[in-house]
Scaffold this motif. Structure first.
Motif, mmCIF file in Angstrom:
data_model
loop_
_atom_site.group_PDB
_atom_site.id
_atom_site.type_symbol
_atom_site.label_atom_id
_atom_site.label_comp_id
_atom_site.label_asym_id
_atom_site.label_seq_id
_atom_site.Cartn_x
_atom_site.Cartn_y
_atom_site.Cartn_z
ATOM 1 N N PRO A 161 0.825 -1.218 0.000
ATOM 2 C CA PRO A 161 0.000 0.000 0.000
ATOM 3 C C PRO A 161 0.857 1.265 0.000
ATOM 4 N N VAL A 162 0.269 2.372 -0.440
ATOM 5 C CA VAL A 162 0.961 3.658 -0.503
ATOM 6 C C VAL A 162 1.369 4.099 0.907
ATOM 7 N N HIS A 163 2.621 4.562 1.037
ATOM 8 C CA HIS A 163 3.134 5.066 2.311
ATOM 9 C C HIS A 163 2.313 6.280 2.760
ATOM 10 N N THR A 164 1.989 6.323 4.044
ATOM 11 C CA THR A 164 1.135 7.412 4.555
ATOM 12 C C THR A 164 1.836 8.299 5.576
ATOM 13 N N GLY A 165 3.111 8.081 5.842
ATOM 14 C CA GLY A 165 3.821 8.885 6.841
ATOM 15 C C GLY A 165 4.485 10.115 6.242
ATOM 16 N N ASP A 166 5.444 10.672 6.981
ATOM 17 C CA ASP A 166 6.132 11.897 6.566
ATOM 18 C C ASP A 166 7.452 11.644 5.860
ATOM 19 N N ILE A 167 7.878 10.390 5.777
ATOM 20 C CA ILE A 167 9.148 10.080 5.115
ATOM 21 C C ILE A 167 9.008 10.346 3.621
ATOM 22 N N THR A 168 10.001 10.996 3.050
ATOM 23 C CA THR A 168 9.977 11.306 1.621
ATOM 24 C C THR A 168 11.033 10.503 0.872
ATOM 25 N N LEU A 169 10.768 10.277 -0.427
ATOM 26 C CA LEU A 169 11.750 9.698 -1.346
ATOM 27 C C LEU A 169 11.992 10.704 -2.459
ATOM 28 N N THR A 170 13.277 10.818 -2.848
ATOM 29 C CA THR A 170 13.649 11.790 -3.869
ATOM 30 C C THR A 170 14.505 11.117 -4.931
ATOM 31 N N PRO A 171 14.027 11.098 -6.192
ATOM 32 C CA PRO A 171 14.854 10.551 -7.272
ATOM 33 C C PRO A 171 15.853 11.602 -7.754
ATOM 34 N N THR A 181 16.925 8.861 -2.731
ATOM 35 C CA THR A 181 17.321 9.209 -1.369
ATOM 36 C C THR A 181 16.084 9.319 -0.486
ATOM 37 N N ALA A 182 16.159 8.719 0.717
ATOM 38 C CA ALA A 182 15.059 8.777 1.681
ATOM 39 C C ALA A 182 15.395 9.759 2.791
ATOM 40 N N SER A 183 14.353 10.365 3.376
ATOM 41 C CA SER A 183 14.559 11.326 4.460
ATOM 42 C C SER A 183 14.731 10.641 5.808
ATOM 43 N N ALA A 184 14.546 9.332 5.867
ATOM 44 C CA ALA A 184 14.752 8.539 7.087
ATOM 45 C C ALA A 184 15.151 7.129 6.653
ATOM 46 N N ASP A 185 15.486 6.273 7.619
ATOM 47 C CA ASP A 185 15.895 4.909 7.279
ATOM 48 C C ASP A 185 14.722 4.143 6.660
ATOM 49 N N VAL A 186 14.908 3.679 5.442
ATOM 50 C CA VAL A 186 13.869 2.940 4.713
ATOM 51 C C VAL A 186 14.411 1.626 4.156
ATOM 52 N N PHE A 187 15.639 1.651 3.641
ATOM 53 C CA PHE A 187 16.152 0.535 2.859
ATOM 54 C C PHE A 187 17.074 -0.374 3.684
ATOM 55 N N VAL A 216 22.218 -1.051 -2.818
ATOM 56 C CA VAL A 216 21.858 -0.342 -1.591
ATOM 57 C C VAL A 216 23.126 0.267 -1.003
ATOM 58 N N THR A 217 23.159 1.607 -0.989
ATOM 59 C CA THR A 217 24.309 2.316 -0.430
ATOM 60 C C THR A 217 24.214 2.379 1.091
ATOM 61 N N GLY A 218 23.005 2.551 1.585
ATOM 62 C CA GLY A 218 22.756 2.646 3.008
ATOM 63 C C GLY A 218 21.264 2.676 3.251
ATOM 64 N N PRO A 219 20.835 2.782 4.487
ATOM 65 C CA PRO A 219 19.403 2.749 4.792
ATOM 66 C C PRO A 219 18.628 3.925 4.205
ATOM 67 N N ARG A 220 19.359 4.980 3.708
ATOM 68 C CA ARG A 220 18.657 6.130 3.149
ATOM 69 C C ARG A 220 19.010 6.390 1.686
ATOM 70 N N SER A 221 19.742 5.478 1.068
ATOM 71 C CA SER A 221 20.152 5.727 -0.317
ATOM 72 C C SER A 221 20.320 4.418 -1.081
ATOM 73 N N VAL A 222 19.719 4.395 -2.285
ATOM 74 C CA VAL A 222 19.849 3.228 -3.155
ATOM 75 C C VAL A 222 20.087 3.695 -4.579
ATOM 76 N N SER A 223 20.745 2.855 -5.372
ATOM 77 C CA SER A 223 20.826 3.074 -6.816
ATOM 78 C C SER A 223 19.698 2.291 -7.468
ATOM 79 N N ARG A 242 5.540 3.879 -2.866
ATOM 80 C CA ARG A 242 5.229 2.475 -2.573
ATOM 81 C C ARG A 242 6.465 1.623 -2.828
ATOM 82 N N LEU A 243 6.660 0.642 -1.988
ATOM 83 C CA LEU A 243 7.724 -0.338 -2.205
ATOM 84 C C LEU A 243 7.124 -1.639 -2.725
ATOM 85 N N GLY A 244 7.933 -2.374 -3.491
ATOM 86 C CA GLY A 244 7.470 -3.631 -4.069
ATOM 87 C C GLY A 244 7.174 -4.692 -3.019
#
Length: 667
Positions: A161-171, A181-187, A216-223, A242-244
């Motif tokens: 389901p679509v994320h409903t919190g305040d964490i953002t993802l930026t391509p 890049t994520a604004s908090a730990d996601v990955f 996966v570079t870290g919990p807040r960054s992926v290629s 949304r994540l797969g």
């Protein structure tokens, strides 16, 4: 006083001792106390099962193996042997070999411990293979000797389901190879291969972009690599993402099937459908968030039960079996401006085992949770809903150890074969239109049945049951692939081609006094049918046996015993004799069809029957017998009188009716 009675059908099959007192039921009249190595027909007669023919040894004798039937067309069917990190292919009972004579094999990632959790679904020349710990995979037939496997490269989904919190993802870019890049730990590191969908406003609408994580570079960054048809609108941060569903982090699909021209996957309590006709694309919407009937969908089953999906079955609706309940799923709408909707409805709370179901007509047969009951999931017009009828009510003892695998044989007799967890084999003669649900048990001369599959016979006309069996041969563990033969052909006039031995082989040629090539039965005692006559059993030494008399047609294999024991005779006489009466079977007439050499009596004592007459030539076996045979019967007086018939020789036996003369004495 003496009464004649008639037992003219056996299509209730073997029933439990718990049913011994139910002489008031119609089922009792067609039931047996023991029905071992016999197959009851829908019409009522019962015939001895055919023997099993040795096909080949499994690649590894010390590792588990599993069978799967791959039906490419009406005339081309293959048996697949899945083992420890390999699959081998058989065609018309022979392993397919390459130009060097080596068996064709395809390397797979599954070890022997993964085989029981494999779930298959075939479309044309491609079989999809699901396992909860591995990415979805295909095995594709390109030619008779060219088979290839690959991971399914899904596009855009399915998603959580679509994320409903305040964490953002930026391509970092709108297409190509990018960084997210994520604004908090996601990955986490195991997110490689997972899909990501990000929505950006695009007044007056929105636009979705999607990518596949490649590192996966870290919990807040992926290629990631952006899917060509789903570029991002811009490189601003978004809270709508949304994540797969599938990844090494969350697990992979455990169940796969096809429904309404879609590939359907299930994991946990989620069911996910691909786009129509595009099995590897799961886009839930267009890039502009439009939803029509062509797009994929995801649905989470919810109720007060545990709903991890165990099996899927396509039909008029999609039947779904979960650990705690049984559902149906339907889709509607999706045309023009009408959004597509998915509806799931719960019908029962029996729950299921992770055993692939069998489809018989419009009915789905599935294994209930704990594996001991087989249920028929079908539409019931009276309730305008679906019911799950228990097919093991009368014979719960047969499947008590649990069912681990099933296969449907439609011809010559409709039988649902079940490989049991204790290594036994059971069959259910099933014809719902005729209310026939007859269980029968089978023993394969000390074999432990690990896997089963059915395929159309090479010459057509019937289905063949293939078995992967584990045997102890000469003190060593062996795993063999065998096929159950018909035993006797309908047009057979003699016994020369009868095949009633297990793990057996046949010889056709010039008369010989010795037979070689029996290495797979080294040290075992084998039964022999030579030119239609039974010879003395022999022990295989150095892969060879010597015949009592030279013969040109010989069938050799492990002997097995077929047993039919009736239920205690009840309701004797025009007014029905009380169960308190003592009884004695004082005479017996058997109505037989193409039969030779069996024994008959009571559970305490049986006698072998002779079919040779003074007019028969001494140098040839007697002819197959069809008709009524009177049997001299000397039984004890007892309250629970019954009749027992055994066949230990490699010869056929079909019983059309049993007509005992019963003497009674009222106490």
């Amino acid at each position: 006083m003496s009464y004649s009675t008639a037992l003219v059908r056996f299509n209730t099959g073997e029933i439990s001792d718990l049913m011994s007192g139910r002489i008031d039921t119609e089922e009792y009249k067609g039931a047996c106390k023991i029905l071992r190595n016999f197959i009851p027909s829908v019409q009522g007669p019962v015939s001895r099962r055919g023997g099993t023919r040795f096909i080949a040894s499994a690649k590894y004798h010390d590792k588990k193996t599993r069978l799967y039937s791959f039906q490419f067309s009406a005339t081309q069917s293959y048996l697949l042997e899945f083992g420890d990190q390999y699959v081998r292919i058989f065609y018309h009972r022979q392993p397919i070999v390459d130009t060097n004579g080596n068996p064709v094999e395809v390397v797979l990632p599954y070890t022997q411990n993964d085989l029981d959790s494999l779930y298959f679904s075939q479309s044309g020349d491609v079989v999809y293979i699901a396992h909860p710990s591995f990415p979805l995979r295909t095995l594709t037939r390109y030619s008779q000797t060219d088979w290839r496997t690959a991971e399914v490269q899904m596009t855009d989904g399915p998603y959580l389901p679509v994320h409903t919190g305040d964490i953002t993802l930026t391509p970092s870019a709108v297409k190509g190879n990018i960084t997210i890049t994520a604004s908090a730990d996601v990955f986490v590191s195991t997110d490689v291969g997972r899909h990501v969908r990000i929505m950006h406003p695009n007044n007056p609408n929105v636009q979705w972009g999607a990518a596949k994580i490649t590192g996966v570079t870290g919990p807040r960054s992926v290629s990631a690599t952006v899917f060509d048809d789903f570029p991002f609108l811009n490189t601003t941060a978004s809270k709508a993402w949304r994540l797969g569903v599938f990844s090494a982090t969350t697990g992979y699909p455990a169940v796969v099937t096809f429904f309404e021209q879609r590939l359907i996957l299930a994991k946990g309590n989620g069911v996910y459908g691909s786009k129509t006709g595009q099995y590897e694309i799961f886009s839930p919407t267009s890039a502009s968030a439009g939803v029509t009937s062509q797009y994929g969908y995801g649905y989470e089953l919810s109720s007060d039960q545990i709903n991890d999906v165990c099996w899927l079955s396509s039909g008029r609706v999609l039947a779904i079996g979960t650990l705690g309940a049984d559902f149906t799923l339907e889709t509607a709408g999706g045309e023009g401006t009408i959004p597509m909707s998915v509806k799931a409805q719960r019908h029962s709370t029996y729950g299921s085992e992770s055993v692939a179901p069998v489809k018989v007509g419009s009915t789905t047969l599935f294994v209930q949770r704990y594996g001991r009951k087989l249920r028929a999931f079908m539409y019931d017009s009276n309730s305008d809903g679906y019911i799950a009828k228990d097919l093991t009510t009368l014979a719960a003892h047969i499947t008590y150890s649990g069912i681990k695998e099933m296969a449907l044989q439609q011809e010559p007799v409709p039988v649902v074969w079940c490989a049991l967890k204790n290594g036994a084999l059971a069959g259910l003669t099933y014809e719902s239109a005729e209310s026939v649900e007859a269980w029968h048990s089978h023993e394969l001369s000390g074999a432990f049945v690990e896997s089963i599959a059915t395929l159309p016979a090479q010459n057509g006309g019937h289905d063949e049951l293939f078995l992967l069996v584990q045997r102890q041969i000469n003190g060593e563990t062996k795993r063999y692939i065998e096929v159950m033969e018909k035993g006797i052909e309908e047009e057979a006039a003699g016994t020369e081609e009868c095949f009633f031995v297990d793990s057996g082989l046949s010889y056709h040629g010039e008369q010989v006094s010795q037979l070689a090539g029996l290495d797979h039965l080294e040290g075992e005692t084998v039964a022999i049918l030579a030119d239609g006559a039974v010879q003395t059993e022999k022990v295989v030494q150095n892969g060879m046996i010597s015949l009592d008399t030279p013969a040109a047609i010989v069938h050799v294999g492990l002997p097995f015993t077929s047993v039919l024991q009736t239920m205690p005779l009840a309701a004797i006489g025009h007014d029905g004799i009380s169960e308190c009466s003592t009884k004695r079977v004082s005479g017996l007439l058997l109505r037989l069809y193409k039969t030779l050499g069996f024994s008959v009596g009571s559970s305490e004592h049986i006698e072998k029957q002779s079919f040779r007459s003074s007019s028969d030539p001494m140098n040839a076996p007697p002819a197959l017998f069809t008709g009524d045979k009177k049997v001299s019967f000397c039984a004890q007086w007892e309250r629970l009188a019954d009749i027992r018939i055994e066949q230990t020789q490699p010869l056929p036996l079909t019983i059309l009716g049993i007509f005992p003369l019963v003497s009674t004495y009222r106490i």
